[in-house]
Design a protein around this motif. Structure first.
Motif, mmCIF file in Angstrom:
data_model
loop_
_atom_site.group_PDB
_atom_site.id
_atom_site.type_symbol
_atom_site.label_atom_id
_atom_site.label_comp_id
_atom_site.label_asym_id
_atom_site.label_seq_id
_atom_site.Cartn_x
_atom_site.Cartn_y
_atom_site.Cartn_z
ATOM 1 N N GLY A 25 41.769 55.326 33.875
ATOM 2 C CA GLY A 25 41.898 54.759 35.217
ATOM 3 C C GLY A 25 41.958 53.244 35.215
ATOM 4 O O GLY A 25 42.044 52.602 36.248
ATOM 5 N N GLY A 26 42.019 52.676 34.027
ATOM 6 C CA GLY A 26 42.129 51.229 33.970
ATOM 7 C C GLY A 26 43.500 50.777 34.448
ATOM 8 O O GLY A 26 44.492 51.499 34.352
ATOM 9 N N ARG A 27 43.510 49.638 35.001
ATOM 10 C CA ARG A 27 44.794 49.136 35.486
ATOM 11 C C ARG A 27 45.082 47.772 34.890
ATOM 12 O O ARG A 27 44.180 46.951 34.719
ATOM 13 N N GLY A 28 46.314 47.622 34.585
ATOM 14 C CA GLY A 28 46.726 46.298 34.141
ATOM 15 C C GLY A 28 47.278 45.544 35.344
ATOM 16 O O GLY A 28 47.852 46.149 36.248
ATOM 17 N N ALA A 29 47.081 44.241 35.348
ATOM 18 C CA ALA A 29 47.554 43.471 36.500
ATOM 19 C C ALA A 29 48.426 42.302 36.040
ATOM 20 O O ALA A 29 48.246 41.750 34.947
ATOM 21 N N ILE A 30 49.328 41.997 36.891
ATOM 22 C CA ILE A 30 50.192 40.831 36.630
ATOM 23 C C ILE A 30 50.318 40.071 37.936
ATOM 24 O O ILE A 30 50.489 40.667 39.006
ATOM 25 N N GLN A 31 50.207 38.755 37.828
ATOM 26 C CA GLN A 31 50.397 37.948 39.043
ATOM 27 C C GLN A 31 51.569 36.993 38.817
ATOM 28 O O GLN A 31 51.649 36.304 37.792
ATOM 29 N N PHE A 32 52.470 36.998 39.783
ATOM 30 C CA PHE A 32 53.619 36.075 39.739
ATOM 31 C C PHE A 32 53.410 35.021 40.811
ATOM 32 O O PHE A 32 53.279 35.361 41.986
ATOM 33 N N VAL A 33 53.344 33.807 40.407
ATOM 34 C CA VAL A 33 53.143 32.726 41.385
ATOM 35 C C VAL A 33 54.404 31.862 41.389
ATOM 36 O O VAL A 33 54.752 31.254 40.372
ATOM 37 N N THR A 34 55.060 31.854 42.500
ATOM 38 C CA THR A 34 56.297 31.072 42.585
ATOM 39 C C THR A 34 56.098 29.934 43.581
ATOM 40 O O THR A 34 55.944 30.171 44.773
ATOM 41 N N GLN A 35 56.097 28.716 43.060
ATOM 42 C CA GLN A 35 56.021 27.571 43.966
ATOM 43 C C GLN A 35 57.434 27.050 44.132
ATOM 44 O O GLN A 35 58.133 26.855 43.156
ATOM 45 N N TYR A 36 57.816 26.781 45.316
ATOM 46 C CA TYR A 36 59.192 26.317 45.495
ATOM 47 C C TYR A 36 59.332 25.466 46.742
ATOM 48 O O TYR A 36 58.440 25.413 47.595
ATOM 49 N N GLN A 37 60.460 24.808 46.799
ATOM 50 C CA GLN A 37 60.762 24.036 47.999
ATOM 51 C C GLN A 37 61.668 24.870 48.868
ATOM 52 O O GLN A 37 62.787 25.202 48.499
ATOM 53 N N HIS A 38 61.161 25.215 50.008
ATOM 54 C CA HIS A 38 61.936 26.028 50.934
ATOM 55 C C HIS A 38 63.082 25.189 51.488
ATOM 56 O O HIS A 38 63.030 23.955 51.460
ATOM 57 N N LYS B 143 50.809 35.433 35.328
ATOM 58 C CA LYS B 143 49.475 35.640 34.751
ATOM 59 C C LYS B 143 49.301 37.130 34.484
ATOM 60 O O LYS B 143 49.751 37.960 35.271
ATOM 61 N N THR B 144 48.682 37.424 33.406
ATOM 62 C CA THR B 144 48.538 38.834 33.055
ATOM 63 C C THR B 144 47.087 39.125 32.757
ATOM 64 O O THR B 144 46.317 38.223 32.389
ATOM 65 N N PRO C 177 39.708 26.722 34.593
ATOM 66 C CA PRO C 177 40.896 25.858 34.433
ATOM 67 C C PRO C 177 42.045 26.552 33.700
ATOM 68 O O PRO C 177 43.200 26.295 33.982
ATOM 69 N N THR C 178 41.716 27.434 32.786
ATOM 70 C CA THR C 178 42.802 28.067 32.044
ATOM 71 C C THR C 178 43.392 29.235 32.805
ATOM 72 O O THR C 178 44.378 29.820 32.393
ATOM 73 N N CYS C 179 42.809 29.613 33.905
ATOM 74 C CA CYS C 179 43.269 30.802 34.609
ATOM 75 C C CYS C 179 43.991 30.421 35.893
ATOM 76 O O CYS C 179 45.192 30.549 36.001
ATOM 77 N N LYS C 180 43.211 29.907 36.825
ATOM 78 C CA LYS C 180 43.781 29.455 38.089
ATOM 79 C C LYS C 180 44.584 30.538 38.777
ATOM 80 O O LYS C 180 45.592 30.267 39.443
ATOM 81 N N ALA C 181 44.185 31.773 38.561
ATOM 82 C CA ALA C 181 44.863 32.854 39.263
ATOM 83 C C ALA C 181 44.534 32.753 40.752
ATOM 84 O O ALA C 181 43.551 32.117 41.141
ATOM 85 N N ILE C 182 45.372 33.360 41.530
ATOM 86 C CA ILE C 182 45.197 33.229 42.973
ATOM 87 C C ILE C 182 44.533 34.482 43.525
ATOM 88 O O ILE C 182 44.828 35.606 43.100
ATOM 89 N N LEU C 183 43.661 34.236 44.432
ATOM 90 C CA LEU C 183 42.936 35.316 45.095
ATOM 91 C C LEU C 183 43.926 36.361 45.587
ATOM 92 O O LEU C 183 44.937 36.027 46.211
#
Lengths: 767, 1096
Positions: A476-489, A411-412, A64-70
């Protein structure tokens, strides 16, 4: 992988993201020492013709605290039909629809080229777009006429099922009812009275009657649409009516005495517009478009009194704390802007007047809601007309280049936290584990609301590396960031665009070169500039400049190669070489310098700077100068006074202005009319070339720049002269009379002087 | 007779003249000249006059002359008041039958009068008395017939006094009567009047004429005494003289009569009555007893009687307790007499202190220096010189002023004087305007203010030489030096903000809530407005009206309309911020009708459609007024709002009202709250309206309680009108509403007015009644003032007045005409001052008095319980009459009720006031009705209050159809109705046709187009248009009655014995009312009791 440059470009094209650092220092301490923060410029809706949206919904991490997207970075166990969230490492079951997946049958979101992917959501009601015109009628006849024509024209550009509404204001505010036949009706409000949303809705009859009559009860379900439809009607139904109505629009009839400004109730008009939409279409895409031809002069939000002898506040007054109405007005508009943002609507401000119109006070309306701000001299100029028209331009799909009610969620991975964002957004105040306590820009949240955005809307997002120095990240570690933009087209669908990116961690000690080489100085300049501009809103100009200077010096100290106390030995690597120059021009830019700009202009420039993408932002910081001559094809030249030569034509693009400058000789030739002589056709072509190029820029740019065609000695030449690096001034007389350019009459330091100082300071051990 | 009378008057007047003139001396002198003696009387002036006549020397003559008639005359003198025609007086009693008997009494009446005289002038009297008499007589005779010629004596001036004369003659007749004094007493029962009348009647007429001559004598009041004294018996005047002029005391007479008569010359005596006016006394008391005896009439039962019991005790044996209604003063008779006597000659205003004809009389006015009675009427034209006297008499000193009264076409409206840039010439100290009373001195270089005596320089451009009499040579060329009423063009100094005003505007504000739509009001109104707009008032001969119009509709929000001529369609602007009303547009709201006609028509077409489906039932009210006022303010002009409203404003807004109607409050101390506004909002609003010159006319169409008391606050304070159409139905009320609206829109209005009443030193205007606002104690501010609005002003002494210089009133009204011109209208009136109470009583106007008392009482209910107000009225009336009785009437038995001639109708009228809906509501009268009536009465003029309180009842089928004149009215009592006839009753607001159950079928057919009585629809409001003489005549009559009234009277046909008859009976004011109001007779008895109490 080729060069970092290519990498950066690729990434930008695919994901609309530019990071200041493309290899990340792996500990907090090192990150801090890098001077330029780890940050990125994100263009959430960057146009991706090659990226058709997928017709299903994203798969979410079940924590619940993450909800990152596949996303492609996730580890997937095709056999067990499990996937591991790359942010929280939660293992998730694929939903039933994914039963058929395998290594060879991957859904799009798992493919690396789909690091950015767009989902189309079919659920939920689709509500039409809403356009609410808020029109100032205290205009000159000619202006009003031009505005009316533009507006009438715009009706044909709107999507046919979009709802339109009309509010006009002057001394009073009129909300026009569009549903009626025969008599045209409008609700009128006093321009001096601040009304609450509730009052406005009551007065417009938007609230259901407290005690409806008995027969009314059954009818109630339909009542809501009916009620709101009185003021907001589908374009296709009432375009004739509305065209007539606009045509009959008269100037504000209240007499304006000599020595007075017309009474303009902008504050109340906006408040009513906001209240109207709030009551009828909360959380659906809606644009309030304010067209104003002067400062608000009465009621809440007034910026200046109606006495002409009292001029509107200047920076001078503001510094002297002598702007009587500024604080109150700003508060009013901020309150409105926040309400609007809460409702997911946006406010555009089209201000066309020779004098200021109070953009300083109203800026937050556009800034916080993602609305546009357009400033011109008159509605009867192509600047306004074309800009306005361009708002309704369409993309390659035939969709409007506008989107509404977006929520950007970031999300980071664990080593990173979010420090804040700078851009046309408001905080949604969503705290979470990935939110840093140090704020840069609008912080304290992992989600922002962007009420309106287009393909170029760009946010600066700042991060903080939180990994401790003593807990190194494995090689070789990688940091990741996810940007989730919900919008009305603009087609009214809900969409979700997901961008997931990853960058390598590097140890600042051992892999310093990598980090240095992966520095994106352009992005860094813009990101630093945004920080500076953001701070300029609340701090004194000199403080910002000092801060910028210090940052620059520290950066040079960190990344420069030099011998202590030997300025001449100072060198910067390629990836840093342009950065000081950007900073030099930034210091001179109207974003940080208010000298010679009105408060409105400053607000206007800052507004655009805070929303444009990297390329445009760079142009704003350091205008582009092209030179045209008989000596060869047009070439970019240094933004320097030495580029101003008699036999050249210069084309300068500052984003806000396009200046064509004819050198002295060229101007004389043109005066002599050579261009009209057949034998000098090449001269004609030379004259034409920059004009054509300018047109090209004009066509693409939003807002339309001011187009200036001037020549040596022309008064408008100041636009050019104020931008170029004053390498020759009246102070360094050695340049006089040489054919090396034009002297600029200024006491500003030139780039050379600036660099000299920089070097000196960088190598000094004192700092 | 009439003729004669009129003529006679003159002669009589002669005497009278004297009267006027000074009553006094000169006059007498004058005439008397011949009649030398009289002159003397003159001296008396006052009081006595009547008596003199008595002296009847005339007596002897009398007979001769007319023989009969004379009687009255005597009084006349006194009466000078004019009614000279007492003759009528006699008549009044109507009951002619009694006549004879009455005569006797008639004489008696005098008795009373005499008293006064006695005191002072006895001596004189005598002398005069006799000699003159003879002389007079002759004179009279001559005079009579000749009328003018004879006059010698009576200076023509006599104006109408005719009456007096009569007395003389009368006296003559009576000679004996002279005695009345004796008579009365003896005769105890004096119903004098009766006598007077009866006897009088006949005589009277003639009398008047003769009287004239006598009059003087009469005046000689003194004589009376004399008469009384010595003569009496001998003299013959006998009582007849009757009447002292004033009073009518005569009363007892009747009773007496018998006796008296005997004494006197029986025949003649028609006592006239002096009665005439004078005194009508009805004595009822004891007298009755006797009286009756003699006269059949008395018969009337008279409840009161018992009370009187005391009186009579002795004398009469058994007076039936009933008082004959025919024997008590009859309004019908008084009106009829005045009409006959004074209707034919123009009323010339040149003489100070003349009592004008009654309001019910048609007469022309010639302005010769005093304002026409159409503009100003006073309760008394002779003011006591000292406040002590005034207090003693308790007669209110008030003037009823109608500054913009409409004049009949025969009379020219006031001249407009333009004094150029310097503006009207005014007194430097008191600011009074130049008027005919200003005295030019020092060869014309200066003038002395007639109000404050300040000496002012005459500006050079105004200088003019004086003639040998001290008048300016150009006096007759300048209206302000020769007329009582005129106008000045105001200069910019008189304008608001020192800017000439713009033309006013009319704003129509229409309620479009559910009720208004459903009743059809909106559709009807919009349709009508289209044509009405062509009839906006215009200035003088202007081609088109300068007035601009605007339109607003409202329910709980307001809709303004932009009807600018350049628009293709009107535009509606809704203002829902009712808490803070403002005007949403400037340009295009107020427009010229002709320029914007197309747009306006289109708007009026669409309004009913737009709201046809409305379900909004709530309305606002205060914001509507506010909006109109703000619109005028924005347009910087004055104007008028026409508000058409249907319901209690319960929507959330300022001025929101709640239903507080509570019948349980009636007759409690809290009843007054029903008349008070619920909230202060409206007063505050009204104040703003007044400041802006925004007059509000309110048309109400309530289905239930709307709180008229509160809603009418603004119209009331802004000089507007309220019209109320309860349960409005287009079919039934269309005509009334349309007619009222049309008249209201068309009538000429003055805007943004300020009225100031200045008086000469000694009295001061202290109280004002009417529809206006006052922010200080002297300036009456009227946002609007039309030709129907009346302001009643009460005066009080603050110093001694001078008999010689009299008292002057100057009413100055500054207003903006409907063409936008700023003007000052000035009315001047000079009154006499007296040191004798009798003079006061002789120069009173009961109608005006009632107007004042009604307004006073109707205002009283705001602050005191209704009961208290009623008691106050009764007490005051009793005091007035008791004072008369004590100081002016001849001594007579305590049981005798003696009324001053001029006030003989006071009891009956006052009773009507007491019984009115406001002061004594019946069960069916709603709170709104009461508030409405209260409000209406407040700005009524004298004619309106007169008919409102005492309705006219006209028999329609009594007189032959060919007779085209209005049928003579009859008294408002059920007893007067015969079931075989049809009657029409009107009171200025209502119009009834009462159909007796026994009316002939033919009549029914020709009037109602149905075959029988039972088929007549009860409550019918329109008579079928039939082509037969009766129908035409009745409809014609109704039309003409409606034309006379400022409001359209809705017709209701009532059948005898029908349910609706109750409604009708309510207006039969001489009868006992269902709500407990006393009958006339009862009230009279009660009043008598009160008086006796005061006297004892």
């Amino acid at each position: 992988m080729a060069t970092y440059l290519e990498f950066i470009q690729q990434n930008e094209e695919r994901d609309g993201v530019r990071f200041s650092w493309n290899v990340w220092p792996s500990s907090r301490l090192e990150a801090t020492r890098m001077v330029v923060p780890l940050a990125c410029l994100l263009t959430p809706l960057k146009e991706r013709p090659d990226l058709p949206p997928v017709q299903y919904e994203p798969v979410l991490c079940s924590r619940p605290t993450c909800k990152a997207i596949l996303n492609p970075l996730c580890q997937v166990d095709y056999r067990a039909k499990l996937w591991a969230c790359n942010f929280c490492f939660q293992r998730n079951q694929f939903p039933p629809a994914y039963t058929g997946i395998s290594e060879v049958n991957q859904p799009a979101e798992l493919m690396p080229q789909f690091s950015t992917i767009e989902y189309m959501i079919q659920r939920g009601p689709q509500s039409p777009l809403v356009f609410l015109y808020v029109i100032d009628t205290c205009l000159e006849e000619e202006d009003l006429q031009a505005l009316k024509e533009s507006l009438q024209m715009s009706l044909s550009l709107l999507p046919p099922d979009a709802l339109v509404g009309l509010i006009t204001f002057g001394r009073m505010v009129q909300v026009h009812e569009l549903s009626c036949e025969g008599i045209s009706k409008s609700y009128v409000f006093r321009g001096t009275k601040d009304l609450t949303a509730k009052q406005i809705q009551d007065m417009l009859g938007l609230t259901k009657p407290a005690m409806p009559m008995q027969q009314a009860r059954p009818a109630q379900p339909q009542e809501h649409p009916f009620v709101s439809s009185r003021f907001l009607q589908p374009v296709h139904k009432i375009d004739m009516n509305l065209t007539d109505l606009l045509g009959e629009l008269q100037r504000d009839p209240w007499p304006v005495n000599q020595g007075k400004r017309p009474l303009r109730s902008t504050g109340v008009a906006l408040s009513i517009a906001v209240g109207l939409l709030e009551g009828t279409f909360p959380n659906t895409g809606a644009r309030i478009m304010l067209f104003t031809g002067g400062p608000p002069t009465q009621g809440p939000g007034m910026v200046v009194g109606d006495e002409l002898k009292v001029p509107i506040r200047s920076w001078h007054d503001i510094e002297k704390d002598n702007a009587r109405f500024m604080k109150k007005a700003t508060k009013h508009y901020e309150m409105l802007a926040n309400r609007t943002a809460t409702n997911g609507h946006c406010i555009d401000i089209y201000a066309c007047a020779l004098d200021q119109t109070g953009l300083l006070e109203m800026k937050c309306c556009a800034n916080l809601t993602g609305g546009y701000m357009v400033m011109g001299d008159s509605f009867n100029t192509s600047l306004f007309k074309q800009t306005f028209q361009r708002i309704f331009s369409k993309d390659f799909n035939g969709d409007f280049r506008m989107a509404f009610g977006a929520t950007l969620e970031v999300k980071t991975s664990r080593e990173l936290k979010i420090a804040g964002a700078i851009g046309p957004c408001v905080s949604l105040n969503v705290k979470g584990p990935c939110v840093s306590e140090n704020e840069l820009g609008v912080g304290g949240t992992s989600q922002w609301k962007i009420c309106a955005l287009d393909a170029t809307s760009t946010l600066g997002i700042y991060f903080e590396v939180v990994n401790q120095h003593n807990a190194p990240i494995p090689q070789g570690g990688r940091g990741a960031i996810q940007f989730v933009t919900q919008y009305q087209h603009s087609s009214t669908q809900r969409r979700i665009r997901v961008t997931t990116i990853a960058r390598n961690w590097a140890d600042a000690q051992s892999q310093f070169k990598h980090i240095e080489a992966a520095f994106d100085q352009e992005a860094a300049a813009v990101l630093m500039a945004r920080l500076g501009v953001f701070r300029a809103e609340s701090e004194e100009g000199p403080d910002i400049l000092r801060w910028l200077d210090r940052q620059l010096i520290r950066l040079c100290q960190k990344f420069g190669q030099y011998n202590k106390e030997d300025p001449t030995s100072f060198r910067l690597s390629d990836s840093f070489s342009l950065y000081p120059q950007f900073m030099f021009h930034l210091r001179r830019s109207p974003f940080l310098q208010v000298f010679n700009n009105s408060p409105d202009e400053s607000s206007y420039y800052r507004h655009h700077f805070a929303r444009q993408d990297l390329t445009q932002s760079l142009i704003m910081i350091q205008p582009i100068l092209y030179s045209y001559s008989f000596h060869g094809p047009p070439e970019p030249v240094l933004l320097d006074s030495s580029s101003i030569l008699a036999d050249r034509i210069l084309l300068m693009d500052t984003f806000f202005q396009i200046v064509i400058y004819l050198g002295e000789t060229i101007a004389q030739w043109r005066k002599a009319g050579y261009q009209d002589m057949p034998e000098y056709e090449n001269f004609k072509h030379l004259l034409q070339a920059p004009v054509d190029d300018a047109q090209e820029i004009l066509q693409a740019r939003f807002p339309m720049p001011r187009y200036i065609n001037t020549e040596h000695g022309g008064s408008q030449a100041r636009f050019l002269l104020s931008k170029v690096n004053p390498s020759q001034t009246h102070n360094n007389l050695y340049a006089w009379g040489q054919e090396t350019g034009a002297p600029i009459l200024t006491d500003d330091v030139s780039l050379q002087v600036f660099m000299d100082h920089l070097k000196k300071l960088a190598v000094s051990s004192a700092s | 007779m009439n003729v004669n009378q009129s003529a006679p008057p003159v002669p009589p007047y002669g005497q009278p003249q004297p009267v006027y003139p000074g009553y006094h001396q000169s006059s007498f002198g004058g005439q008397p000249g011949s009649t030398a003696p009289p002159n003397t009387y003159g001296a008396y002036n006052g009081p006595v006059p009547g008596y003199p006549q008595t002296p009847p020397p005339g007596v002897s003559r009398a007979p001769p002359s007319s023989g009969v008639p004379p009687a009255s005359t005597a009084q006349a003198p006194c009466g000078q008041g004019g009614y000279g025609q007492f003759g009528q007086g006699d008549v009044q009693n109507g009951p002619s039958s009694t006549v004879q008997m009455q005569r006797l009494p008639g004489s008696q009446p005098f008795g009373s009068a005499p008293l006064a005289p006695v005191v002072s002038q006895p001596a004189v009297l005598q002398p005069c008395g006799p000699p003159p008499t003879s002389a007079q007589v002759t004179a009279q005779m001559a005079g009579m017939q000749i009328s003018g010629s004879v006059t010698p004596a009576p200076p023509p001036s006599g104006l109408g006094y005719g009456p007096p004369t009569s007395l003389a003659s009368a006296s003559g007749n009576f000679p004996n009567s002279g005695l009345y004094s004796s008579c009365p007493q003896g005769q105890a029962p004096p119903l004098s009047q009766a006598q007077g009348h009866s006897g009088a009647q006949p005589p009277q007429r003639s009398a008047p004429q003769q009287a004239s001559s006598f009059t003087p004598q009469a005046s000689g009041g003194p004589r009376m005494p004399s008469m009384t004294g010595p003569l009496l018996p001998g003299q013959s005047f006998g009582g007849p003289p009757l009447n002292q002029p004033n009073h009518v005391s005569s009363p007892p007479p009747q009773a007496l009569h018998p006796g008296t008569q005997m004494a006197g010359p029986p025949g003649p005596p028609p006592p006239m009555h002096s009665s005439q006016q004078q005194g009508y006394q009805l004595q009822q008391n004891g007298s009755y007893g006797p009286t009756r005896g003699p006269q059949p009439n008395y018969g009337s039962p008279y409840p009161g009687a018992p009370a009187f019991g005391s009186q009579p005790g002795p004398p009469q044996p058994l007076p039936p307790k009933r008082l004959d209604p025919d024997a008590i003063p009859s309004p019908i008779q008084v009106i009829e007499d005045d009409r006959n006597n004074r209707g034919s000659e123009p009323f010339v205003t040149g003489v100070r202190g003349q009592v004008p004809p009654l309001v019910t009389t048609n007469f022309l006015v010639k302005d010769q220096g005093n304002a026409s009675p159409r503009y100003i009427r006073c309760t008394s034209y002779n003011i006591p010189c000292t406040s002590d006297m005034a207090k003693q008499a308790q007669v209110p000193l008030a003037a009823v002023i109608k500054p913009l009264a409409r004049l009949p076409p025969e009379e020219a409206s006031p001249y407009v004087v333009d004094h150029g840039e310097s503006g009207p010439l005014r007194c430097n100290r008191c600011k009074a305007y130049m008027c005919p009373f200003m005295q030019f001195v020092e060869g014309g270089r200066r003038f002395q203010c007639c109000f404050c005596s300040c000496i002012n320089d005459v500006p050079p451009q105004y200088f003019q030489h004086l003639d040998h009499t001290g008048k300016r040579v150009d006096a007759y060329d300048r209206p302000e030096l020769s007329l009582g009423s005129y106008e000045f063009l105001a200069t910019v100094d008189y304008c608001k903000n020192n800017k000439f005003p713009s033309p006013p505007a009319f704003i129509f504000m229409i309620d479009v809530s559910y009720n208004a739509i459903r009743s059809g009001l909106v559709r009807l109104l919009c349709e009508e407005l289209k044509s009405l707009l062509d009839f906006l008032p215009r200035e003088g001969g202007a081609e088109e009206s300068a007035i601009r119009v605007g339109f607003v509709t409202y329910n709980k929000v307001l809709h303004f309309y932009n009807v600018k001529s350049s628009l293709a369609q009107p535009q509606m602007m809704v203002v829902s911020d009712v808490a803070d009303m403002f005007v949403p547009l400037l340009d295009g709201f107020l427009v010229n009708v002709n320029e914007s006609r197309a747009v306006i028509i289109s708007l009026l077409d669409q309004i009913p459609e737009m709201f046809a489906d409305t379900r909004e039932t709530e309305t606002v009210f205060a914001p509507v007024i506010q909006a109109g006022m703000e619109a005028l303010k924005a347009a910087e002009c004055a104007g008028k709002l026409f508000i058409f409203h249907t319901s209690l404003p319960i929507a959330e807004a300022p001025g929101k009202l709640k239903n507080r109607d509570d019948r349980k409050l009636i007759n409690t101390d809290k009843e007054k709250t029903l008349f008070q506004p619920q909230t202060g909002t409206y007063q505050a609003l009204a104040k703003e309206c007044v400041a802006q010159g925004c007059c509000v006319d309110l048309f109400l169409f309530p289905n239930q309680y709307v709180d008229v008391a509160t809603l009418s606050v603004v119209p009331q304070l802004t000089g507007g009108s309220v019209y109320k159409y309860a349960c409005f139905q287009v079919e039934n009320d269309q005509e009334r509403f349309m007619s009222d609206l049309r008249r209201d829109v068309e009538k000429v209005v003055g805007f943004d007015a300020v009225m100031r009443v200045r008086t000469s030193t000694g009295i001061r205007a202290v109280d004002f009644f009417g529809a206006f606002y006052m922010s200080n104690t002297t300036d009456v501010e009227l946002a609007g003032l039309d030709g129907e609005k009346t302001v009643t002003v009460e005066f009080k002494h603050d110093d001694r007045l001078n008999e010689e210089s009299g008292a002057l009133l100057q009413c100055a009204l500054l207003y903006t005409s409907c063409g936008g011109q700023r003007r000052l209208r000035i009315h001047n009136l000079a009154l006499n001052c007296c040191t004798q109470l009798a003079d006061l009583y002789r120069n009173c106007e009961t109608d005006t008095l009632i107007n004042y008392m009604a307004k006073f009482a109707y205002r009283g209910v705001l602050n005191s319980p209704v009961k208290t107000v009623r008691d106050t009225l009764i007490t005051q009336c009793a005091q007035i009459l008791a004072c008369y009785r004590k100081n002016c009437a001849s001594p007579s038995s305590a049981g005798q009720l003696i009324l001053p001639e001029c006030m003989k109708l006071l009891p009956v009228y006052l009773n009507c006031v007491l019984k009115s809906d406001v002061l004594q509501p019946g069960a069916e009268v709603t709170t709104d009705d009461r508030a409405y009536v209260r409000q209406l009465v407040t700005c009524m003029d004298v004619a309106e209050t007169n008919v409102f309180f005492y309705p006219r009842l006209l028999p329609l089928t009594k007189s032959p159809i060919e007779n085209t004149t209005e049928p003579p009215a009859i008294r408002a009592s059920e007893e007067r109705l015969s079931n075989g006839d049809i009657y029409l009753l009107e009171n200025g607001l209502n119009l009834f046709i009462w159909v007796g159950a026994g009316v002939q079928q033919g009549v029914v057919q020709s009037l109602f187009n149905v075959s029988s009585f039972s088929q007549i629809t009860s409550g019918l409001s329109i008579l079928p248009v039939l082509d037969n003489p009766l129908s035409k005549k009745v409809r014609g009559l109704i039309d003409s009655l409606r034309a006379q009234r400022s409001r359209y009277m809705k017709l209701i046909v009532v059948k005898q014995e029908d349910k609706l008859e109750m409604l009708f009976k309510h207006f039969l004011v001489e009868d006992k009312s269902l709500s407990g109001g006393a009958s006339y007779v009862d009230f009279l008895c009660h009043m008598h009791k009160e008086i006796r109490q005061l006297l004892s």
